[in-house]
Scaffold this motif. Structure first.
Motif, PDB file in Angstrom:
ATOM      1  N   LYS A  69      -4.623   9.231   3.146  1.00 19.06           N
ATOM      2  CA  LYS A  69      -4.939  10.413   2.337  1.00 19.06           C
ATOM      3  C   LYS A  69      -4.220  10.400   0.987  1.00 19.06           C
ATOM      4  CE  LYS A  69      -7.544  12.248   5.477  1.00 19.06           C
ATOM      5  NZ  LYS A  69      -9.018  12.225   5.314  1.00 19.06           N
ATOM      6  N   ALA A  70      -2.937  10.034   1.009  1.00 20.37           N
ATOM      7  CA  ALA A  70      -2.178  10.025  -0.240  1.00 20.37           C
ATOM      8  C   ALA A  70      -2.761   9.005  -1.211  1.00 20.37           C
ATOM      9  CB  ALA A  70      -0.705   9.714   0.046  1.00 20.37           C
ATOM     10  N   LEU A  71      -3.170   7.854  -0.684  1.00 21.88           N
ATOM     11  CA  LEU A  71      -3.758   6.815  -1.526  1.00 21.88           C
ATOM     12  C   LEU A  71      -5.098   7.283  -2.087  1.00 21.88           C
ATOM     13  CD1 LEU A  71      -3.576   3.903  -2.597  1.00 21.88           C
ATOM     14  CD2 LEU A  71      -4.654   3.144  -0.462  1.00 21.88           C
ATOM     15  N   PHE A  72      -5.924   7.868  -1.229  1.00 18.14           N
ATOM     16  CA  PHE A  72      -7.227   8.348  -1.681  1.00 18.14           C
ATOM     17  C   PHE A  72      -7.072   9.441  -2.751  1.00 18.14           C
ATOM     18  CE2 PHE A  72     -10.914  11.331  -0.877  1.00 18.14           C
ATOM     19  CZ  PHE A  72     -11.815  10.597  -1.628  1.00 18.14           C
ATOM     20  N   GLU A  73      -6.087  10.306  -2.574  1.00 18.99           N
ATOM     21  CA  GLU A  73      -5.851  11.356  -3.575  1.00 18.99           C
ATOM     22  C   GLU A  73      -5.521  10.758  -4.938  1.00 18.99           C
ATOM     23  OE1 GLU A  73      -2.826  13.880  -2.007  1.00 18.99           O
ATOM     24  OE2 GLU A  73      -4.120  14.719  -0.429  1.00 18.99           O
ATOM     25  N   ARG A  74      -4.770   9.669  -4.937  1.00 15.75           N
ATOM     26  CA  ARG A  74      -4.439   9.019  -6.219  1.00 15.75           C
ATOM     27  C   ARG A  74      -5.688   8.385  -6.837  1.00 15.75           C
ATOM     28  NH1 ARG A  74       0.839   8.510  -7.509  1.00 15.75           N
ATOM     29  NH2 ARG A  74       0.389   6.774  -8.927  1.00 15.75           N
ATOM     30  N   VAL A  75      -6.480   7.713  -6.012  1.00 22.50           N
ATOM     31  CA  VAL A  75      -7.719   7.117  -6.518  1.00 22.50           C
ATOM     32  C   VAL A  75      -8.645   8.217  -7.048  1.00 22.50           C
ATOM     33  CG1 VAL A  75      -9.814   5.867  -5.864  1.00 22.50           C
ATOM     34  CG2 VAL A  75      -7.584   5.081  -5.046  1.00 22.50           C
ATOM     35  N   ALA A 118      -3.043  -1.805  -9.113  1.00 29.34           N
ATOM     36  CA  ALA A 118      -2.048  -2.121  -8.080  1.00 29.34           C
ATOM     37  C   ALA A 118      -2.727  -2.501  -6.770  1.00 29.34           C
ATOM     38  CB  ALA A 118      -1.120  -0.924  -7.878  1.00 29.34           C
ATOM     39  N   LEU A 119      -3.822  -1.826  -6.440  1.00 32.30           N
ATOM     40  CA  LEU A 119      -4.591  -2.192  -5.246  1.00 32.30           C
ATOM     41  C   LEU A 119      -5.204  -3.583  -5.400  1.00 32.30           C
ATOM     42  CD1 LEU A 119      -6.417   1.155  -4.378  1.00 32.30           C
ATOM     43  CD2 LEU A 119      -4.804  -0.088  -2.919  1.00 32.30           C
ATOM     44  N   GLU A 120      -5.691  -3.888  -6.590  1.00 26.20           N
ATOM     45  CA  GLU A 120      -6.263  -5.218  -6.845  1.00 26.20           C
ATOM     46  C   GLU A 120      -5.215  -6.307  -6.650  1.00 26.20           C
ATOM     47  OE1 GLU A 120      -9.375  -6.390  -7.914  1.00 26.20           O
ATOM     48  OE2 GLU A 120     -10.256  -4.410  -7.579  1.00 26.20           O
ATOM     49  N   ILE A 156       0.833  -1.206   0.000  1.00 29.23           N
ATOM     50  CA  ILE A 156       0.000   0.000   0.000  1.00 29.23           C
ATOM     51  C   ILE A 156       0.869   1.258   0.000  1.00 29.23           C
ATOM     52  CG2 ILE A 156      -1.679   1.312   1.342  1.00 29.23           C
ATOM     53  CD1 ILE A 156      -2.824  -1.181  -0.079  1.00 29.23           C
ATOM     54  N   ASP A 157       1.910   1.253   0.820  1.00 23.11           N
ATOM     55  CA  ASP A 157       2.814   2.414   0.864  1.00 23.11           C
ATOM     56  C   ASP A 157       3.449   2.674  -0.497  1.00 23.11           C
ATOM     57  OD1 ASP A 157       2.259   2.795   3.516  1.00 23.11           O
ATOM     58  OD2 ASP A 157       4.057   1.781   4.261  1.00 23.11           O
ATOM     59  N   ASN A 172       3.994   6.415  -4.862  1.00 21.72           N
ATOM     60  CA  ASN A 172       4.494   6.346  -6.234  1.00 21.72           C
ATOM     61  C   ASN A 172       4.631   7.761  -6.811  1.00 21.72           C
ATOM     62  OD1 ASN A 172       5.044   5.786  -8.912  1.00 21.72           O
ATOM     63  ND2 ASN A 172       3.472   4.178  -9.078  1.00 21.72           N
ATOM     64  N   SER A 173       5.809   8.076  -7.303  1.00 20.54           N
ATOM     65  CA  SER A 173       6.054   9.425  -7.837  1.00 20.54           C
ATOM     66  C   SER A 173       5.449   9.642  -9.217  1.00 20.54           C
ATOM     67  CB  SER A 173       7.558   9.701  -7.896  1.00 20.54           C
ATOM     68  OG  SER A 173       8.206   8.742  -8.727  1.00 20.54           O
ATOM     69  N   ALA A 174       5.073   8.555  -9.882  1.00 23.16           N
ATOM     70  CA  ALA A 174       4.457   8.678 -11.206  1.00 23.16           C
ATOM     71  C   ALA A 174       3.031   9.188 -11.073  1.00 23.16           C
ATOM     72  CB  ALA A 174       4.473   7.327 -11.914  1.00 23.16           C
ATOM     73  N   SER A 175       2.555   9.845 -12.104  1.00 22.54           N
ATOM     74  CA  SER A 175       1.179  10.340 -12.095  1.00 22.54           C
ATOM     75  C   SER A 175       0.209   9.175 -11.926  1.00 22.54           C
ATOM     76  CB  SER A 175       0.878  11.080 -13.394  1.00 22.54           C
ATOM     77  OG  SER A 175       1.710  12.216 -13.514  1.00 22.54           O
ATOM     78  N   PRO A 176      -0.887   9.380 -11.197  1.00 16.57           N
ATOM     79  CA  PRO A 176      -1.848   8.291 -10.970  1.00 16.57           C
ATOM     80  C   PRO A 176      -2.481   7.813 -12.271  1.00 16.57           C
ATOM     81  CG  PRO A 176      -2.229  10.112  -9.447  1.00 16.57           C
ATOM     82  CD  PRO A 176      -1.267  10.613 -10.485  1.00 16.57           C
ATOM     83  N   THR A 177      -2.488   6.502 -12.451  1.00 16.37           N
ATOM     84  CA  THR A 177      -3.174   5.870 -13.582  1.00 16.37           C
ATOM     85  C   THR A 177      -4.009   4.717 -13.054  1.00 16.37           C
ATOM     86  OG1 THR A 177      -1.424   4.250 -14.001  1.00 16.37           O
ATOM     87  CG2 THR A 177      -1.211   6.406 -15.091  1.00 16.37           C
TER      88      THR A 177
END
Length: 670
Positions: free
Chosen positions: A108-114, A59-61, A41-42, A47-52
Motif C-alpha cells: 500500500k505504501a509503495l502504491f501510494e507513492r506511485v 528506483a523501482l526500475e 522495495i522497503d 522513503n521519507s522524501a516526497s514521491p518523485t
C-alpha cells in the motif's frame, strides 16, 4: 564457497558462468536475491522524501538486479535443459515468486507513492518514454490489485500463488507425457520414409536408448512421420498419442488443471471489476475488446474453412484411390496433402530438405540482418548450459550490440515448441546493459541437420523476436525489446519470415548438403509457388485454437473445458479431419502462464500487420530497401514498449492495416 549466481561475473559480456553454476546454487541464491529485492522495495516505500519520478518509479526500475541474475539462467535451463532437480526447483520457485511479486504489487505504501507521482504527472516535465513508464507502472499496480482491501486483497494473493503453481504443473505434465512416449519402429516400418526421417528416428532411438529407431512426440519428428509414412496404422497410433498429451489420466492429466485455471482467472478479473477475464486481458492490447478479436478471427475463418473443405474432398479422393474406404481422418491429412503437393507442385519434401541445412539457414538469417540493419555475427567460445548451444557476438560498426545464443536441437530435457527469451534485456538505466538473447528450437538432430521449409520459417520467426531484443534502444528495461502488447509482439517475428521467401536469399543459402550446389531455379520457383499450399488446413487449425481460447475467457469459466471446446468447434463447423493446433490439455500458450491467455489470436493480429508491413518493402522495389529498413528499426524494432503499439505502426506505415493483405498472403482472398 561463494555462490556463482551472487558473485560478479567476470565473463565475456557478463554471460552467466554456466560452467560454475550447479543446481544446488539456485535455491540459496534465490532466497538471498529475494531478501535483497525486498530491502530495495522497503527502502522505496518507506522513503521519507516526497514521491518523485526518480525516487519512486526510477528506483523501482533499478531494483531487482540480483534477482534477474538468478532467474535469467535458471529459467533458460529449466525450459531448455530440464532435469528432476530443476523441475522440483521450478515447482518450489513458482509459488514463492508469485507471492513475492504479489506482495510488491499489494504494498500500500509503495502504491501510494506511485499514485502520488501519477497524480502530478502533468507537472513533472517527463520525456515521452518516462511518461509511458509511469503510466505502465501505475496501471500495472492497479491491474494487480493494489487498490483492493481486506478479504479481496488476501484472495487476490492466494489466486496469484495458486495460478503460478498450476501453470508450472501444466507445463511439467505436458513435458512428462512428451518425454515418456515413443513408438519403436522395425526396419520394415521405415519403408517409404525419406532418409532425413529415418536418420531422425534413429537419432531419437539412440537418445531413448531404445535399441533401434523410434518416433517421439517431438513436432520435428512426428509431423514428417505423419507426412511420409505409408503405414496408416502407425500414423494413427502416433497421432492418437500426440493428441492425447496431457489427457492420459493419472498424475500428468491436465484437464482438471485447465478447469481450475479458468475458474481462478475469472475470479481474479471479477475482483478487479471486470465482467470476464477476456475484458481484463484485452484492455491493454491493440485489439482492446473480445468483439474486435472475434471479428478478425471470423473474417478469416469462413474463407479458410471453405478452402479446407475443398481440399478435404480432393484428399479423400486420393485416399480412396489407394483403396482406403471411409472418411479422411486427422492422421491421413498430412500424408495425402504431401502426396498432393508432390503432384500439383512437383515438389518432393525429401528432395527439397537437403537444401535447407540448419547451418546455412542460420547464415541466411544473419545475412539478412546484416543487409537490413548492418549487424555482424562472430562466434563466441564461452561455456553455455548445454553442449548443443552456440553463441555469437553481435556488433555494428565495430561496436558490441548483443550476445545471441542459439539452442536448436530437440532433446528429452527440452519442452516442445520454439521460443525467444532474453537472459538480460537492453537498458540504459541505471547503467548501460546490452542484451543476451536466446533462440530455442526443437529441430531433429542429425548429421547434417536438415530442416523442412516450415522449420526454416520457425528459425527466421524466432530470430525476428531476437532482433526485436537486440536492436532495442530505450532507457528503461521495463519497456525494452519485446515488452510490448501481446498482439504486437509477433509483428517483428512474423515479418522476418518474409525474408526467407526472397528468391535471392534462397538462391544464395539454400545449397545442397552433399553437393554444395544451389537450389535449382525450377525447384526454387516451385517452393515459392507452393508457399500457400494447404493454407486452409493451417489456418483452420490455428483459428480454431484462437476461438476456443477466446471462448474460454469471454464468459463464465467452463467447469468442463473439454465440453466447452467441443461446443465451440461444433458451432464453428470444424472440419472432421482437422484438429485444433493445440487442444486444451496441451495448450501451453494459454495454460502454462497468463502470457497468451485470451491472446492466442495475437499471432493473426500481428500477421495482419506483418503482411501489410512487408508490402511496404515490395512497394519500395526491394526487400532490402535501406529507407524502409531504417524506418522499421526506428519505429518498431528499437522502440520496445516505449510508445503505444498502434502509434508505432502508423509511424512506420502511415496508417493501420486491413485484413486484405493477410488473406492475399495466405491465398485465401476471393
Amino acid at each position: 564457497m561463494t555462490n556463482p549466481l551472487l558473485s560478479e561475473w567476470n565473463t565475456p559480456f557478463g554471460i552467466a558462468p554456466f560452467d560454475e553454476i550447479s543446481d544446488d546454487d539456485f535455491a540459496p541464491a534465490l532466497d538471498t536475491a529475494l531478501a535483497e529485492h525486498n530491502a530495495e522495495i522497503d527502502a522505496i516505500a518507506s522513503n521519507s522524501a516526497s514521491p518523485t519520478f526518480a525516487n519512486t518509479v526510477e528506483a523501482l526500475e533499478a531494483a531487482g538486479d540480483a534477482l534477474d541474475k538468478v532467474l535469467g539462467p535458471f529459467f533458460a535451463m529449466a525450459g531448455a535443459d530440464s532435469n528432476p532437480k530443476r523441475e522440483d526447483l521450478q515447482r518450489n520457485f513458482s509459488p514463492k515468486l508469485a507471492a513475492h511479486f504479489a506482495e510488491i504489487s499489494g504494498n500500500k505504501a509503495l502504491f501510494e507513492r506511485v499514485a502520488a507521482v501519477w497524480d502530478q504527472r502533468d507537472t513533472l516535465d517527463l520525456s515521452d518514454e518516462q511518461a509511458r513508464v509511469l503510466m505502465l507502472t501505475h496501471r500495472g499496480f492497479v491491474r494487480s490489485g493494489a487498490a483492493l482491501e481486506g478479504a479481496d486483497e488476501t484472495r487476490m494473493k492466494e489466486i496469484k500463488g495458486r495460478l503460478a503453481v498450476l501453470g508450472t504443473q501444466f507445463t511439467q505434465n505436458l513435458l512428462a507425457d512428451e518425454r515418456s512416449w515413443f513408438m519403436p519402429l522395425e526396419e520394415a516400418d521405415l519403408e517409404g520414409l525419406p532418409d532425413f526421417v529415418v536418420g531422425a528416428a534413429r537419432a531419437a532411438g539412440e537418445e531413448k536408448e531404445a535399441g533401434g529407431p523410434v518416433v517421439t512426440l517431438s513436432r520435428s519428428l512426428i509431423v514428417p512421420f505423419l507426412q511420409f509414412s505409408p503405414r496408416r496404422d502407425l500414423r494413427e497410433k502416433a497421432f492418437r498419442a500426440w493428441e492425447a498429451r496431457g489427457a492420459n489420466g493419472g498424475e500428468t492429466d491436465n484437464r482438471a488443471i485447465a478447469a481450475e485455471i479458468l475458474s481462478l482467472r475469472e475470479e481474479r478479473a471479477k475482483l478487479l471489476g471486470y465482467a470476464c477475464f477476456a475484458d481484463y486481458k484485452l484492455e491493454t492490447e491493440m485489439a482492446k475488446t473480445p468483439a474486435a478479436v472475434r471479428k478478425l478471427l471470423m473474417d478469416v475463418w469462413e474463407p479458410a474453412k471453405a478452402q479446407a473443405k475443398a481440399d478435404a474432398a480432393k484428399l479423400t479422393e486420393m485416399m480412396q484411390a489407394d483403396g482406403v474406404n471411409g472418411d479422411l481422418a486427422p492422421w491421413d491429412w498430412r500424408y495425402y496433402a504431401e502426396k498432393r503437393r508432390a503432384v500439383e507442385h512437383d515438389l518432393d519434401e525429401a528432395a527439397l530438405k537437403p537444401y535447407f541445412q540448419l547451418d546455412r539457414m542460420i547464415e541466411a538469417s544473419f545475412a539478412c540482418a546484416t543487409r537490413l540493419f548492418g549487424l555482424q555475427f562472430e562466434p563466441l567460445d564461452v561455456p553455455l548450459y548445454h553442449p548443443d548451444c552456440r553463441a555469437w557476438d553481435v556488433t555494428r560498426d565495430g561496436k558490441h550490440v548483443a550476445v545471441f545464443i542459439g539452442d536448436y536441437f530437440a532433446r528429452g530435457s527440452k519442452r516442445s515448441g520454439a521460443w525467444c527469451s532474453a537472459m538480460r534485456s537492453q537498458a540504459k538505466f541505471p547503467q548501460v546493459q546490452t542484451p543476451i538473447v536466446i533462440n530455442v528450437c526443437n529441430f531433429a538432430k542429425a548429421d547434417p541437420a536438415l530442416l523442412s521449409y516450415d522449420d526454416a520459417r520457425t528459425l527466421f520467426h524466432e530470430f525476428g523476436h531476437a532482433l526485436h531484443q537486440m536492436l532495442s534502444n530505450v532507457t528503461y528495461e521495463s519497456v525494452s525489446g519485446t515488452s510490448v502488447a501481446r498482439d504486437f509482439v509477433e509483428l517483428p517475428s512474423q515479418l522476418y519470415e518474409h525474408w526467407l521467401e526472397v528468391p535471392e536469399v534462397l538462391g544464395e543459402f539454400a545449397t545442397h548438403a552433399k553437393t554444395g550446389e544451389p537450389m535449382p531455379r525450377e525447384m526454387l520457383d516451385k517452393v515459392l509457388g507452393a508457399a500457400t499450399f494447404d493454407m486452409g488446413f493451417q489456418t483452420v487449425e490455428y483459428v480454431a485454437s484462437a476461438l476456443v481460447d477466446l471462448a474460454f475467457h469471454e464468459g463464465e469459466a467452463a467447469a468442463d473445458p473439454m465440453a466447452k471446446q467441443a461446443e465451440v468447434l461444433d458451432a464453428l463447423g470444424m472440419p472432421d479431419a482437422i484438429r485444433m493446433r493445440h487442444a486444451t490439455p496441451q495448450f501451453a500458450h494459454v495454460f502454462s502462464g497468463d502470457g497468451y491467455s485470451s491472446g492466442y489470436y495475437s499471432y493473426m493480429w500481428s500477421e495482419v500487420m506483418d503482411a501489410d508491413a512487408f508490402e511496404a518493402f515490395e512497394e519500395a522495389g526491394s526487400a532490402f530497401d535501406p529507407e524502409r529498413a531504417r524506418a522499421l528499426e526506428q519505429h518498431i524494432l528499437s522502440t520496445g514498449g516505449s510508445q503505444d503499439a498502434a502509434e508505432l505502426y502508423v509511424a512506420f506505415r502511415g496508417r493501420l492495416p486491413g485484413v486484405e493483405a493477410l488473406l492475399k498472403g495466405r491465398g485465401l482472398a476471393a
